[in-house]
Motif scaffolding. Structure first.
Motif, PDB file in Angstrom:
ATOM      1  N   LYS A 170      37.658  32.518  32.338  1.00 39.42           N
ATOM      2  CA  LYS A 170      38.519  33.096  31.313  1.00 39.42           C
ATOM      3  C   LYS A 170      39.966  32.889  31.743  1.00 39.42           C
ATOM      4  O   LYS A 170      40.342  33.197  32.881  1.00 39.42           O
ATOM      5  N   VAL A 171      40.786  32.383  30.835  1.00 42.78           N
ATOM      6  CA  VAL A 171      42.206  32.175  31.104  1.00 42.78           C
ATOM      7  C   VAL A 171      42.931  33.496  30.865  1.00 42.78           C
ATOM      8  O   VAL A 171      43.003  33.976  29.734  1.00 42.78           O
ATOM      9  N   GLU A 172      43.452  34.087  31.925  1.00 41.71           N
ATOM     10  CA  GLU A 172      44.116  35.386  31.840  1.00 41.71           C
ATOM     11  C   GLU A 172      45.619  35.265  31.636  1.00 41.71           C
ATOM     12  O   GLU A 172      46.230  36.142  31.033  1.00 41.71           O
ATOM     13  N   ARG A 173      46.218  34.217  32.196  1.00 45.26           N
ATOM     14  CA  ARG A 173      47.657  33.967  32.037  1.00 45.26           C
ATOM     15  C   ARG A 173      47.887  32.478  32.036  1.00 45.26           C
ATOM     16  O   ARG A 173      47.214  31.737  32.743  1.00 45.26           O
ATOM     17  N   ILE A 174      48.876  32.061  31.276  1.00 45.66           N
ATOM     18  CA  ILE A 174      49.276  30.657  31.242  1.00 45.66           C
ATOM     19  C   ILE A 174      50.727  30.587  31.689  1.00 45.66           C
ATOM     20  O   ILE A 174      51.595  31.218  31.089  1.00 45.66           O
ATOM     21  N   TYR A 175      50.975  29.829  32.736  1.00 45.60           N
ATOM     22  CA  TYR A 175      52.330  29.680  33.260  1.00 45.60           C
ATOM     23  C   TYR A 175      52.984  28.394  32.764  1.00 45.60           C
ATOM     24  O   TYR A 175      54.197  28.330  32.610  1.00 45.60           O
ATOM     25  N   SER A 176      52.178  27.346  32.565  1.00 49.74           N
ATOM     26  CA  SER A 176      52.718  26.078  32.065  1.00 49.74           C
ATOM     27  C   SER A 176      51.681  25.377  31.209  1.00 49.74           C
ATOM     28  O   SER A 176      50.485  25.615  31.340  1.00 49.74           O
ATOM     29  N   VAL A 216      49.599  25.335  35.250  1.00 49.51           N
ATOM     30  CA  VAL A 216      49.303  26.455  36.136  1.00 49.51           C
ATOM     31  C   VAL A 216      48.797  27.604  35.266  1.00 49.51           C
ATOM     32  O   VAL A 216      49.472  28.011  34.316  1.00 49.51           O
ATOM     33  N   VAL A 217      47.604  28.100  35.593  1.00 46.61           N
ATOM     34  CA  VAL A 217      47.013  29.221  34.868  1.00 46.61           C
ATOM     35  C   VAL A 217      46.392  30.201  35.857  1.00 46.61           C
ATOM     36  O   VAL A 217      46.074  29.837  36.990  1.00 46.61           O
ATOM     37  N   MET A 218      46.237  31.443  35.397  1.00 39.05           N
ATOM     38  CA  MET A 218      45.486  32.436  36.167  1.00 39.05           C
ATOM     39  C   MET A 218      44.144  32.576  35.467  1.00 39.05           C
ATOM     40  O   MET A 218      44.096  32.755  34.243  1.00 39.05           O
ATOM     41  N   VAL A 219      43.067  32.445  36.235  1.00 37.88           N
ATOM     42  CA  VAL A 219      41.730  32.505  35.654  1.00 37.88           C
ATOM     43  C   VAL A 219      40.849  33.496  36.408  1.00 37.88           C
ATOM     44  O   VAL A 219      41.125  33.839  37.553  1.00 37.88           O
ATOM     45  N   HIS A 220      39.801  33.908  35.717  1.00 39.39           N
ATOM     46  CA  HIS A 220      38.722  34.676  36.334  1.00 39.39           C
ATOM     47  C   HIS A 220      37.452  33.854  36.115  1.00 39.39           C
ATOM     48  O   HIS A 220      37.063  33.611  34.968  1.00 39.39           O
ATOM     49  N   VAL A 221      36.840  33.409  37.197  1.00 34.54           N
ATOM     50  CA  VAL A 221      35.667  32.538  37.107  1.00 34.54           C
ATOM     51  C   VAL A 221      34.458  33.364  36.684  1.00 34.54           C
ATOM     52  O   VAL A 221      34.083  34.326  37.353  1.00 34.54           O
ATOM     53  N   MET A 222      33.849  32.944  35.566  1.00 33.59           N
ATOM     54  CA  MET A 222      32.751  33.685  34.964  1.00 33.59           C
ATOM     55  C   MET A 222      31.370  33.142  35.353  1.00 33.59           C
ATOM     56  O   MET A 222      30.440  33.912  35.564  1.00 33.59           O
ATOM     57  N   SER A 223      31.240  31.801  35.388  1.00 31.66           N
ATOM     58  CA  SER A 223      29.922  31.222  35.656  1.00 31.66           C
ATOM     59  C   SER A 223      30.067  29.774  36.097  1.00 31.66           C
ATOM     60  O   SER A 223      31.159  29.198  36.067  1.00 31.66           O
ATOM     61  N   SER A 224      28.928  29.214  36.481  1.00 32.49           N
ATOM     62  CA  SER A 224      28.850  27.802  36.839  1.00 32.49           C
ATOM     63  C   SER A 224      27.714  27.189  36.024  1.00 32.49           C
ATOM     64  O   SER A 224      26.569  27.163  36.474  1.00 32.49           O
ATOM     65  N   PRO A 225      28.042  26.696  34.809  1.00 29.47           N
ATOM     66  CA  PRO A 225      26.981  26.213  33.918  1.00 29.47           C
ATOM     67  C   PRO A 225      26.290  24.936  34.373  1.00 29.47           C
ATOM     68  O   PRO A 225      25.150  24.679  33.983  1.00 29.47           O
ATOM     69  N   ARG A 226      26.981  24.126  35.177  1.00 31.39           N
ATOM     70  CA  ARG A 226      26.415  22.873  35.683  1.00 31.39           C
ATOM     71  C   ARG A 226      26.978  22.633  37.081  1.00 31.39           C
ATOM     72  O   ARG A 226      28.017  23.185  37.439  1.00 31.39           O
ATOM     73  N   PHE A 247      44.707  28.535  24.645  1.00 31.50           N
ATOM     74  CA  PHE A 247      43.671  28.784  25.650  1.00 31.50           C
ATOM     75  C   PHE A 247      43.714  30.219  26.199  1.00 31.50           C
ATOM     76  O   PHE A 247      42.765  30.660  26.833  1.00 31.50           O
ATOM     77  N   LEU A 248      44.814  30.934  25.967  1.00 31.63           N
ATOM     78  CA  LEU A 248      44.960  32.289  26.499  1.00 31.63           C
ATOM     79  C   LEU A 248      43.834  33.182  25.993  1.00 31.63           C
ATOM     80  O   LEU A 248      43.507  33.180  24.806  1.00 31.63           O
ATOM     81  N   ASP A 249      43.223  33.939  26.891  1.00 27.68           N
ATOM     82  CA  ASP A 249      42.117  34.858  26.608  1.00 27.68           C
ATOM     83  C   ASP A 249      40.854  34.165  26.101  1.00 27.68           C
ATOM     84  O   ASP A 249      39.999  34.796  25.480  1.00 27.68           O
ATOM     85  N   THR A 250      40.738  32.865  26.343  1.00 23.39           N
ATOM     86  CA  THR A 250      39.517  32.145  26.003  1.00 23.39           C
ATOM     87  C   THR A 250      38.863  31.666  27.297  1.00 23.39           C
ATOM     88  O   THR A 250      39.464  31.737  28.368  1.00 23.39           O
TER      89      THR A 250
END
Length: 158
Positions: free
Chosen positions: A33-39, A16-26, A48-51
């Motif tokens: 961007k991974v904003e939070r990692i819960y598990s 489970v992660v919180m993300v912000h979707v940046m683009s759709s490359p394909r 992966f955090l902040d990547t």
């Protein structure tokens, strides 16, 4: 919502992660961007955090609206054949602001009326004002619930 508990199957089988979707490359692939990692442990680790990650998104079906560029969301994700995949059925919950508070949107009408849903979720849910088929769950209450589920799942591992 299975008998084992609200979202328990997702937590047991996905990170489970919180993300912000940046683009759709394909096609069918999103970059976020991974904003939070819960598990961790099913494809995601703490590095992966902040990547930014790329994952195959759920195509959306039966009213399950796919993630889009610009969305912030809880994401249920796992690695299959060296690629990250969003869970195919309700694999995310978009996070939005409603009346100056943040909510996660769960695509189920009037979730608060279901006795199968834990009281903490029912008590912190309301109608999504933009989607008649969805429930808005208070972000803080949902985060606390998910962390509790993750901890319980981790304790039950052999």
């Amino acid at each position: 919502m299975k008998k084992q508990g609200f979202l328990a199957d997702k937590v047991a089988n996905h990170d489970v992660v919180m993300v912000h979707v940046m683009s759709s490359p394909r096609p069918q692939v999103l970059r976020a961007k991974v904003e939070r990692i819960y598990s961790t442990g099913k494809g995601i680790d703490r590095s992966f955090l902040d990547t930014e990650i790329e994952f195959v998104r759920s195509p959306g079906n039966w009213g399950d609206v796919p993630l889009a560029v610009g969305d912030e969301a809880f994401l249920f994700i796992s690695k299959i054949s060296n690629e990250l995949y969003e869970d195919a059925w309700r694999g995310h919950m978009v996070v939005e602001e409603i009346d100056a508070e943040r909510y996660a949107i769960f695509q189920h009408r009037e979730l608060w009326l279901s006795e199968e849903v834990p009281p903490v979720i029912r008590e912190n849910s309301r109608q999504d004002p933009k989607r008649p088929y969805a429930t808005a769950i208070s972000l803080g209450a949902l985060e606390a619930y998910l962390v509790g589920l993750i901890n319980e799942t981790d304790r039950c591992k052999p």
